[in-house]
Design a protein around this motif. Structure first.
Motif, PDB file in Angstrom:
ATOM      1  N   ASP A 180       0.836  -1.192   0.000  1.00  0.00           N
ATOM      2  CA  ASP A 180       0.000   0.000   0.000  1.00  0.00           C
ATOM      3  C   ASP A 180       0.878   1.252   0.000  1.00  0.00           C
ATOM      4  O   ASP A 180       1.789   1.387   0.827  1.00  0.00           O
ATOM      5  CB  ASP A 180      -0.918  -0.004   1.220  1.00  0.00           C
ATOM      6  N   GLY A 181       0.613   2.133  -0.930  1.00  0.00           N
ATOM      7  CA  GLY A 181       1.400   3.353  -1.062  1.00  0.00           C
ATOM      8  C   GLY A 181       2.400   3.307  -2.196  1.00  0.00           C
ATOM      9  O   GLY A 181       2.907   4.357  -2.615  1.00  0.00           O
ATOM     10  N   ASP A 182       2.711   2.096  -2.709  1.00  0.00           N
ATOM     11  CA  ASP A 182       3.609   1.993  -3.858  1.00  0.00           C
ATOM     12  C   ASP A 182       2.895   2.484  -5.108  1.00  0.00           C
ATOM     13  O   ASP A 182       1.800   1.989  -5.426  1.00  0.00           O
ATOM     14  CB  ASP A 182       4.048   0.538  -4.085  1.00  0.00           C
ATOM     15  N   PRO A 183       3.482   3.405  -5.865  1.00  0.00           N
ATOM     16  CA  PRO A 183       2.826   3.862  -7.092  1.00  0.00           C
ATOM     17  C   PRO A 183       2.827   2.777  -8.160  1.00  0.00           C
ATOM     18  O   PRO A 183       3.832   2.105  -8.386  1.00  0.00           O
ATOM     19  CB  PRO A 183       3.664   5.069  -7.516  1.00  0.00           C
ATOM     20  N   LEU A 184       1.665   2.602  -8.811  1.00  0.00           N
ATOM     21  CA  LEU A 184       1.472   1.530  -9.788  1.00  0.00           C
ATOM     22  C   LEU A 184       1.102   2.115 -11.139  1.00  0.00           C
ATOM     23  O   LEU A 184       0.371   3.104 -11.215  1.00  0.00           O
ATOM     24  CB  LEU A 184       0.350   0.605  -9.308  1.00  0.00           C
ATOM     25  N   GLY A 185       1.598   1.487 -12.203  1.00  0.00           N
ATOM     26  CA  GLY A 185       1.225   1.860 -13.557  1.00  0.00           C
ATOM     27  C   GLY A 185       0.422   0.760 -14.226  1.00  0.00           C
ATOM     28  O   GLY A 185       0.639  -0.432 -13.965  1.00  0.00           O
ATOM     29  N   LEU A 186      -0.516   1.152 -15.082  1.00  0.00           N
ATOM     30  CA  LEU A 186      -1.268   0.217 -15.913  1.00  0.00           C
ATOM     31  C   LEU A 186      -1.105   0.658 -17.361  1.00  0.00           C
ATOM     32  O   LEU A 186      -1.475   1.778 -17.718  1.00  0.00           O
ATOM     33  CB  LEU A 186      -2.761   0.221 -15.548  1.00  0.00           C
ATOM     34  N   THR A 187      -0.548  -0.204 -18.187  1.00  0.00           N
ATOM     35  CA  THR A 187      -0.388   0.101 -19.601  1.00  0.00           C
ATOM     36  C   THR A 187      -1.469  -0.624 -20.379  1.00  0.00           C
ATOM     37  O   THR A 187      -1.527  -1.853 -20.386  1.00  0.00           O
ATOM     38  CB  THR A 187       1.004  -0.321 -20.102  1.00  0.00           C
ATOM     39  N   VAL A 200      -7.305  -2.117  -6.900  1.00  0.00           N
ATOM     40  CA  VAL A 200      -6.263  -1.366  -6.209  1.00  0.00           C
ATOM     41  C   VAL A 200      -6.881  -0.330  -5.273  1.00  0.00           C
ATOM     42  O   VAL A 200      -6.414  -0.138  -4.134  1.00  0.00           O
ATOM     43  CB  VAL A 200      -5.317  -0.689  -7.222  1.00  0.00           C
ATOM     44  N   ARG A 201      -7.908   0.338  -5.716  1.00  0.00           N
ATOM     45  CA  ARG A 201      -8.527   1.372  -4.886  1.00  0.00           C
ATOM     46  C   ARG A 201      -9.085   0.785  -3.591  1.00  0.00           C
ATOM     47  O   ARG A 201      -9.154   1.479  -2.572  1.00  0.00           O
ATOM     48  CB  ARG A 201      -9.622   2.093  -5.665  1.00  0.00           C
ATOM     49  N   HIS A 202      -9.462  -0.496  -3.629  1.00  0.00           N
ATOM     50  CA  HIS A 202      -9.976  -1.151  -2.427  1.00  0.00           C
ATOM     51  C   HIS A 202      -8.849  -1.732  -1.569  1.00  0.00           C
ATOM     52  O   HIS A 202      -8.822  -1.510  -0.352  1.00  0.00           O
ATOM     53  CB  HIS A 202     -10.946  -2.273  -2.824  1.00  0.00           C
ATOM     54  N   ARG A 203      -7.918  -2.461  -2.191  1.00  0.00           N
ATOM     55  CA  ARG A 203      -6.887  -3.172  -1.426  1.00  0.00           C
ATOM     56  C   ARG A 203      -5.720  -2.290  -1.025  1.00  0.00           C
ATOM     57  O   ARG A 203      -5.085  -2.533   0.002  1.00  0.00           O
ATOM     58  CB  ARG A 203      -6.364  -4.360  -2.246  1.00  0.00           C
ATOM     59  N   PHE A 204      -5.418  -1.284  -1.841  1.00  0.00           N
ATOM     60  CA  PHE A 204      -4.276  -0.411  -1.589  1.00  0.00           C
ATOM     61  C   PHE A 204      -4.727   1.049  -1.696  1.00  0.00           C
ATOM     62  O   PHE A 204      -4.417   1.739  -2.665  1.00  0.00           O
ATOM     63  CB  PHE A 204      -3.155  -0.702  -2.593  1.00  0.00           C
ATOM     64  N   PRO A 205      -5.474   1.531  -0.701  1.00  0.00           N
ATOM     65  CA  PRO A 205      -6.083   2.868  -0.828  1.00  0.00           C
ATOM     66  C   PRO A 205      -5.081   4.009  -0.927  1.00  0.00           C
ATOM     67  O   PRO A 205      -5.450   5.099  -1.382  1.00  0.00           O
ATOM     68  CB  PRO A 205      -6.928   2.976   0.445  1.00  0.00           C
ATOM     69  N   ASN A 206      -3.845   3.781  -0.519  1.00  0.00           N
ATOM     70  CA  ASN A 206      -2.838   4.842  -0.584  1.00  0.00           C
ATOM     71  C   ASN A 206      -1.949   4.747  -1.822  1.00  0.00           C
ATOM     72  O   ASN A 206      -0.986   5.499  -1.953  1.00  0.00           O
ATOM     73  CB  ASN A 206      -1.967   4.812   0.683  1.00  0.00           C
ATOM     74  N   THR A 207      -2.262   3.822  -2.709  1.00  0.00           N
ATOM     75  CA  THR A 207      -1.493   3.646  -3.947  1.00  0.00           C
ATOM     76  C   THR A 207      -2.060   4.518  -5.053  1.00  0.00           C
ATOM     77  O   THR A 207      -3.260   4.458  -5.333  1.00  0.00           O
ATOM     78  CB  THR A 207      -1.495   2.171  -4.371  1.00  0.00           C
ATOM     79  N   ASP A 208      -1.190   5.325  -5.644  1.00  0.00           N
ATOM     80  CA  ASP A 208      -1.585   6.128  -6.799  1.00  0.00           C
ATOM     81  C   ASP A 208      -1.452   5.298  -8.066  1.00  0.00           C
ATOM     82  O   ASP A 208      -0.406   4.673  -8.299  1.00  0.00           O
ATOM     83  CB  ASP A 208      -0.697   7.376  -6.919  1.00  0.00           C
ATOM     84  N   VAL A 209      -2.489   5.284  -8.881  1.00  0.00           N
ATOM     85  CA  VAL A 209      -2.491   4.520 -10.126  1.00  0.00           C
ATOM     86  C   VAL A 209      -2.302   5.464 -11.299  1.00  0.00           C
ATOM     87  O   VAL A 209      -2.997   6.476 -11.424  1.00  0.00           O
ATOM     88  CB  VAL A 209      -3.786   3.706 -10.297  1.00  0.00           C
ATOM     89  N   HIS A 210      -1.330   5.122 -12.167  1.00  0.00           N
ATOM     90  CA  HIS A 210      -1.016   5.896 -13.361  1.00  0.00           C
ATOM     91  C   HIS A 210      -1.333   5.030 -14.574  1.00  0.00           C
ATOM     92  O   HIS A 210      -0.907   3.869 -14.636  1.00  0.00           O
ATOM     93  CB  HIS A 210       0.464   6.285 -13.379  1.00  0.00           C
ATOM     94  N   VAL A 211      -2.065   5.557 -15.518  1.00  0.00           N
ATOM     95  CA  VAL A 211      -2.526   4.777 -16.668  1.00  0.00           C
ATOM     96  C   VAL A 211      -1.892   5.301 -17.952  1.00  0.00           C
ATOM     97  O   VAL A 211      -1.892   6.515 -18.203  1.00  0.00           O
ATOM     98  CB  VAL A 211      -4.060   4.811 -16.769  1.00  0.00           C
ATOM     99  N   PHE A 212      -1.348   4.364 -18.744  1.00  0.00           N
ATOM    100  CA  PHE A 212      -0.788   4.671 -20.060  1.00  0.00           C
ATOM    101  C   PHE A 212      -1.714   4.069 -21.110  1.00  0.00           C
ATOM    102  O   PHE A 212      -1.936   2.854 -21.115  1.00  0.00           O
ATOM    103  CB  PHE A 212       0.603   4.052 -20.216  1.00  0.00           C
ATOM    104  N   ALA A 213      -2.244   4.883 -21.997  1.00  0.00           N
ATOM    105  CA  ALA A 213      -3.153   4.385 -23.034  1.00  0.00           C
ATOM    106  C   ALA A 213      -3.084   5.296 -24.245  1.00  0.00           C
ATOM    107  O   ALA A 213      -2.992   6.523 -24.109  1.00  0.00           O
ATOM    108  CB  ALA A 213      -4.582   4.305 -22.508  1.00  0.00           C
ATOM    109  N   ARG A 214      -3.137   4.692 -25.434  1.00  0.00           N
ATOM    110  CA  ARG A 214      -3.088   5.491 -26.663  1.00  0.00           C
ATOM    111  C   ARG A 214      -4.381   6.249 -26.889  1.00  0.00           C
ATOM    112  O   ARG A 214      -4.391   7.331 -27.468  1.00  0.00           O
ATOM    113  CB  ARG A 214      -2.797   4.585 -27.866  1.00  0.00           C
TER     114      ARG A 214
END
Length: 353
Positions: A180-187, A200-214
């Motif tokens: 929890d708190g580790d920043p995660l990316g989704l490509t 992630v929003r439920h299990r790791f509420p302090n984790t920021d999610v960054h999304v890469f998409a065309r």
């Protein structure tokens, strides 16, 4: 029964309608099997891999589909000489039970991988809709040890993508090994990506999610669901990421993702399909820039039965409600072509029953 069947392999750009509507004999359950009347079946990128030969069915014709929801119509006899079966339902399924079938159709149950809960790595692993007929049909049979009870708080269309997009996303998140708190990316942000974000929003509420998409629409969808940042696959996020989960069908995002990892970060690749036209990018990987500082690459193989069971429980607890687009069985070719062309918001599901 009505079914959409695959007769031959080939590129989808040359064959816009790879599946053919056919009338097939109703199947009967053998020993240790159940007959399921299918109500819905999710449409997955893996079907594109099967059609185009990246993970080809051993025999043709075949009925595709491995995100299957339906009701048990008939239970076959107990297998002779097998003793007790493991079962994913705690007890043998009965007629009328609402169940799901995932990509894992069967495994040996005896090898070291099966005993450790990693039956996805079993050398006798068989896949639904590839090694055995799947859910693009009104009826299918499945081993009773590999059908899963569907929680009551999901309707059939919502439940279908949980069986693959959700379960493989759950396994990918497990392999990412974040805290929890580790920043995660989704490509990539299709069926699996949007379910991972909800998890992630439920299990790791302090984790920021960054999304890469065309796709601009996918980036907007990600921000709508709670991502803190969304950019193109070649953009750089505002911070180095502890892990990135890749679900794209191309190599370029893999190379770009490595450059976004912080030291010791992990890239989890969750996609069989990778286009060949940019494969040469891998040959231009720079060790110092792309892999230095103990960055790591991990692949995802199939999905284990425990992933499906655990994820369905988690999805019911949160609850996770997938965004779905529904199609009639006869429109399976259109759904596949839209998936191939990136026309995605959530998951695509066929209505069958």
């Amino acid at each position: 029964m009505r079914a959409m069947i695959l007769d031959e392999l080939g590129p989808l750009d040359r064959s816009p309608k790879p599946l053919r509507l056919a009338e097939l004999p109703d199947p009967s359950p053998g020993a240790g099997e159940v007959l399921i009347r299918v109500s819905t079946c999710g449409v997955c990128h893996t079907e594109l891999d099967e059609i185009e030969g990246r993970t080809p069915p051993p025999e043709l014709p075949v009925v595709l589909g491995h995100q299957v929801v339906g009701r048990v119509e008939e239970v076959g006899p107990d297998p002779d000489g097998e003793g007790e079966t493991r079962g994913t339902m705690g007890e043998a399924p009965r007629a009328g039970d609402r169940v799901g079938v995932a990509w894992i159709y069967s495994a040996c149950g005896r090898c070291v991988h099966c005993r450790e809960g990693n039956d996805n790595l079993c050398s006798e692993f068989r896949a639904t809709g590839r090694d055995a007929n799947g859910g693009y049909a009104q009826l299918m049979v499945a081993p009773r040890d590999f059908v899963f009870p569907i929680p009551a708080n999901f309707n059939d269309a919502e439940a279908a993508p949980l069986l693959c997009a959700g379960a493989i996303g759950y396994r990918s998140l497990r392999l990412a090994e974040i805290s929890d708190g580790d920043p995660l990316g989704l490509t990539g942000f299709g069926a699996s990506g949007h379910l991972v974000l909800k998890m992630v929003r439920h299990r790791f509420p302090n984790t920021d999610v960054h999304v890469f998409a065309r796709s601009e629409s996918e980036r907007a969808f990600a921000l709508e669901l709670g991502a803190v940042w969304a950019g193109d696959t070649a953009d750089r996020p505002p911070q180095g990421l502890a892990a990135i989960i890749d679900t794209t069908p191309v190599w370029k995002p893999v190379v770009e993702a490595l450059r976004c990892l912080r030291p010791g970060g992990r890239l989890v690749i969750n996609a069989i399909r990778k286009e060949d036209h940019d494969k040469e990018l891998l040959l231009r990987l720079d060790y110092g820039e792309d892999l230095w500082m103990e960055r790591e690459i991990k692949s995802v193989a199939n999905v284990a039965s425990r992933d499906v069971s655990e994820f369905l429980e988690l999805a019911a607890e949160i609850p996770i409600l997938p965004e779905v687009q529904e199609y009639e069985l006869e429109d399976a070719n259109r759904a596949l072509q839209e998936l191939r062309k990136g026309k995605i918001r959530g998951a695509k599901v066929l209505r069958i029953g």
